[in-house]
Design a protein around this motif. Structure first.
Motif, PDB file in Angstrom:
ATOM      1  N   MET A 168       0.831  -1.183   0.000  1.00  0.00           N
ATOM      2  CA  MET A 168       0.000   0.000   0.000  1.00  0.00           C
ATOM      3  C   MET A 168       0.876   1.247   0.000  1.00  0.00           C
ATOM      4  SD  MET A 168      -3.259   0.087   2.591  1.00  0.00           S
ATOM      5  CE  MET A 168      -2.545  -1.118   3.684  1.00  0.00           C
ATOM      6  N   ALA A 169       0.651   2.108  -0.915  1.00  0.00           N
ATOM      7  CA  ALA A 169       1.411   3.358  -0.986  1.00  0.00           C
ATOM      8  C   ALA A 169       0.664   4.460  -0.245  1.00  0.00           C
ATOM      9  CB  ALA A 169       1.604   3.759  -2.432  1.00  0.00           C
ATOM     10  N   TYR A 170       1.422   5.345   0.375  1.00  0.00           N
ATOM     11  CA  TYR A 170       0.831   6.510   1.021  1.00  0.00           C
ATOM     12  C   TYR A 170       0.875   7.686   0.062  1.00  0.00           C
ATOM     13  CZ  TYR A 170      -0.020   4.814   5.711  1.00  0.00           C
ATOM     14  OH  TYR A 170      -0.545   4.161   6.797  1.00  0.00           O
ATOM     15  N   VAL A 171      -0.202   8.461   0.042  1.00  0.00           N
ATOM     16  CA  VAL A 171      -0.304   9.670  -0.777  1.00  0.00           C
ATOM     17  C   VAL A 171      -0.877  10.788   0.089  1.00  0.00           C
ATOM     18  CG1 VAL A 171      -0.597   8.426  -2.954  1.00  0.00           C
ATOM     19  CG2 VAL A 171      -2.605   9.063  -1.624  1.00  0.00           C
ATOM     20  N   ILE A 172      -0.771  12.007  -0.384  1.00  0.00           N
ATOM     21  CA  ILE A 172      -1.349  13.152   0.314  1.00  0.00           C
ATOM     22  C   ILE A 172      -2.446  13.735  -0.574  1.00  0.00           C
ATOM     23  CG2 ILE A 172      -0.919  15.447   1.269  1.00  0.00           C
ATOM     24  CD1 ILE A 172       1.863  14.489   2.035  1.00  0.00           C
ATOM     25  N   SER A 173      -3.649  13.804  -0.021  1.00  0.00           N
ATOM     26  CA  SER A 173      -4.801  14.267  -0.788  1.00  0.00           C
ATOM     27  C   SER A 173      -4.824  15.784  -0.932  1.00  0.00           C
ATOM     28  CB  SER A 173      -6.098  13.802  -0.109  1.00  0.00           C
ATOM     29  OG  SER A 173      -6.261  14.463   1.124  1.00  0.00           O
ATOM     30  N   ASP A 174      -5.762  16.266  -1.705  1.00  0.00           N
ATOM     31  CA  ASP A 174      -5.908  17.700  -1.957  1.00  0.00           C
ATOM     32  C   ASP A 174      -6.344  18.476  -0.717  1.00  0.00           C
ATOM     33  OD1 ASP A 174      -5.118  17.444  -4.577  1.00  0.00           O
ATOM     34  OD2 ASP A 174      -7.166  17.250  -5.348  1.00  0.00           O
ATOM     35  N   GLU A 175      -6.751  17.790   0.354  1.00  0.00           N
ATOM     36  CA  GLU A 175      -7.127  18.466   1.590  1.00  0.00           C
ATOM     37  C   GLU A 175      -5.924  19.070   2.309  1.00  0.00           C
ATOM     38  OE1 GLU A 175      -8.451  15.406   0.809  1.00  0.00           O
ATOM     39  OE2 GLU A 175     -10.420  16.201   0.311  1.00  0.00           O
ATOM     40  N   CYS A 176      -4.714  18.750   1.866  1.00  0.00           N
ATOM     41  CA  CYS A 176      -3.477  19.238   2.489  1.00  0.00           C
ATOM     42  C   CYS A 176      -3.514  20.759   2.633  1.00  0.00           C
ATOM     43  CB  CYS A 176      -2.274  18.826   1.640  1.00  0.00           C
ATOM     44  SG  CYS A 176      -0.677  19.420   2.247  1.00  0.00           S
ATOM     45  N   ILE A 177      -3.177  21.218   3.861  1.00  0.00           N
ATOM     46  CA  ILE A 177      -3.143  22.659   4.132  1.00  0.00           C
ATOM     47  C   ILE A 177      -1.702  23.169   4.249  1.00  0.00           C
ATOM     48  CG2 ILE A 177      -5.447  22.753   5.171  1.00  0.00           C
ATOM     49  CD1 ILE A 177      -4.039  22.700   7.944  1.00  0.00           C
ATOM     50  N   SER A 178      -0.746  22.335   3.865  1.00  0.00           N
ATOM     51  CA  SER A 178       0.680  22.686   3.849  1.00  0.00           C
ATOM     52  C   SER A 178       1.203  23.161   5.204  1.00  0.00           C
ATOM     53  CB  SER A 178       0.959  23.746   2.779  1.00  0.00           C
ATOM     54  OG  SER A 178       0.663  23.227   1.502  1.00  0.00           O
ATOM     55  N   CYS A 179       0.782  22.491   6.270  1.00  0.00           N
ATOM     56  CA  CYS A 179       1.228  22.886   7.612  1.00  0.00           C
ATOM     57  C   CYS A 179       2.588  22.294   7.973  1.00  0.00           C
ATOM     58  CB  CYS A 179       0.192  22.481   8.654  1.00  0.00           C
ATOM     59  SG  CYS A 179       0.040  20.702   8.920  1.00  0.00           S
ATOM     60  N   GLY A 180       2.992  21.204   7.317  1.00  0.00           N
ATOM     61  CA  GLY A 180       4.289  20.604   7.569  1.00  0.00           C
ATOM     62  C   GLY A 180       4.327  19.564   8.671  1.00  0.00           C
ATOM     63  N   ALA A 181       3.204  19.289   9.311  1.00  0.00           N
ATOM     64  CA  ALA A 181       3.165  18.307  10.395  1.00  0.00           C
ATOM     65  C   ALA A 181       3.576  16.918   9.907  1.00  0.00           C
ATOM     66  CB  ALA A 181       1.781  18.258  11.029  1.00  0.00           C
ATOM     67  N   CYS A 182       3.162  16.558   8.722  1.00  0.00           N
ATOM     68  CA  CYS A 182       3.499  15.238   8.176  1.00  0.00           C
ATOM     69  C   CYS A 182       4.995  15.124   7.902  1.00  0.00           C
ATOM     70  CB  CYS A 182       2.700  14.945   6.920  1.00  0.00           C
ATOM     71  SG  CYS A 182       2.950  16.135   5.570  1.00  0.00           S
ATOM     72  N   GLU A 183       5.566  16.175   7.357  1.00  0.00           N
ATOM     73  CA  GLU A 183       7.000  16.173   7.055  1.00  0.00           C
ATOM     74  C   GLU A 183       7.819  15.998   8.333  1.00  0.00           C
ATOM     75  OE1 GLU A 183      10.168  18.773   4.459  1.00  0.00           O
ATOM     76  OE2 GLU A 183       8.659  19.872   5.583  1.00  0.00           O
ATOM     77  N   ALA A 184       7.435  16.691   9.391  1.00  0.00           N
ATOM     78  CA  ALA A 184       8.143  16.606  10.661  1.00  0.00           C
ATOM     79  C   ALA A 184       8.005  15.220  11.288  1.00  0.00           C
ATOM     80  CB  ALA A 184       7.632  17.666  11.614  1.00  0.00           C
ATOM     81  N   ALA A 185       6.891  14.553  11.045  1.00  0.00           N
ATOM     82  CA  ALA A 185       6.628  13.242  11.653  1.00  0.00           C
ATOM     83  C   ALA A 185       7.304  12.089  10.911  1.00  0.00           C
ATOM     84  CB  ALA A 185       5.126  12.992  11.704  1.00  0.00           C
ATOM     85  N   CYS A 186       7.688  12.293   9.675  1.00  0.00           N
ATOM     86  CA  CYS A 186       8.232  11.211   8.857  1.00  0.00           C
ATOM     87  C   CYS A 186       9.644  10.820   9.323  1.00  0.00           C
ATOM     88  CB  CYS A 186       8.268  11.610   7.387  1.00  0.00           C
ATOM     89  SG  CYS A 186       8.849  10.280   6.309  1.00  0.00           S
ATOM     90  N   PRO A 187       9.830   9.555   9.739  1.00  0.00           N
ATOM     91  CA  PRO A 187      11.137   9.127  10.248  1.00  0.00           C
ATOM     92  C   PRO A 187      12.204   8.914   9.169  1.00  0.00           C
ATOM     93  CG  PRO A 187       9.646   7.275  10.245  1.00  0.00           C
ATOM     94  CD  PRO A 187       8.840   8.492   9.847  1.00  0.00           C
ATOM     95  N   VAL A 188      11.793   8.874   7.903  1.00  0.00           N
ATOM     96  CA  VAL A 188      12.750   8.628   6.814  1.00  0.00           C
ATOM     97  C   VAL A 188      12.825   9.777   5.810  1.00  0.00           C
ATOM     98  CG1 VAL A 188      12.649   6.109   7.005  1.00  0.00           C
ATOM     99  CG2 VAL A 188      11.038   7.294   5.492  1.00  0.00           C
TER     100      VAL A 188
END
Length: 56
Positions: free
Chosen positions: A1-21
Motif C-alpha cells: 500500500m502506498a501513502y499519498v497526500i490528498s488535496d485536503e493538504c493545508i501545507s502545515c508541515g506536520a506530516c513532514e516533521a513526523a516522517c522518520p525517513v
C-alpha cells in the motif's frame, strides 16, 4: 500500500516533521510523499490535522 497526500493538504508541515525517513517534502501546492523512500509506517497520517496523508 502506498501513502499519498490528498488535496485536503493545508501545507502545515506536520506530516513532514513526523516522517522518520524524510520521505515527505513540500510540493507546489501541497506536500508530497516519495513512494520509493516511504516505509509505510503511518506516522504522517496520525499527525495531520486534516487527514490528508492516507494509504491508497
Amino acid at each position: 500500500m502506498a501513502y499519498v497526500i490528498s488535496d485536503e493538504c493545508i501545507s502545515c508541515g506536520a506530516c513532514e516533521a513526523a516522517c522518520p525517513v524524510s520521505a515527505i517534502s513540500a510540493g507546489d501546492d501541497k506536500y508530497v510523499i516519495d513512494a520509493d523512500t516511504c516505509i509505510e509506517c503511518g506516522a504522517c497520517e496520525g499527525e495531520c490535522p486534516v487527514g490528508a496523508p492516507h494509504a491508497e
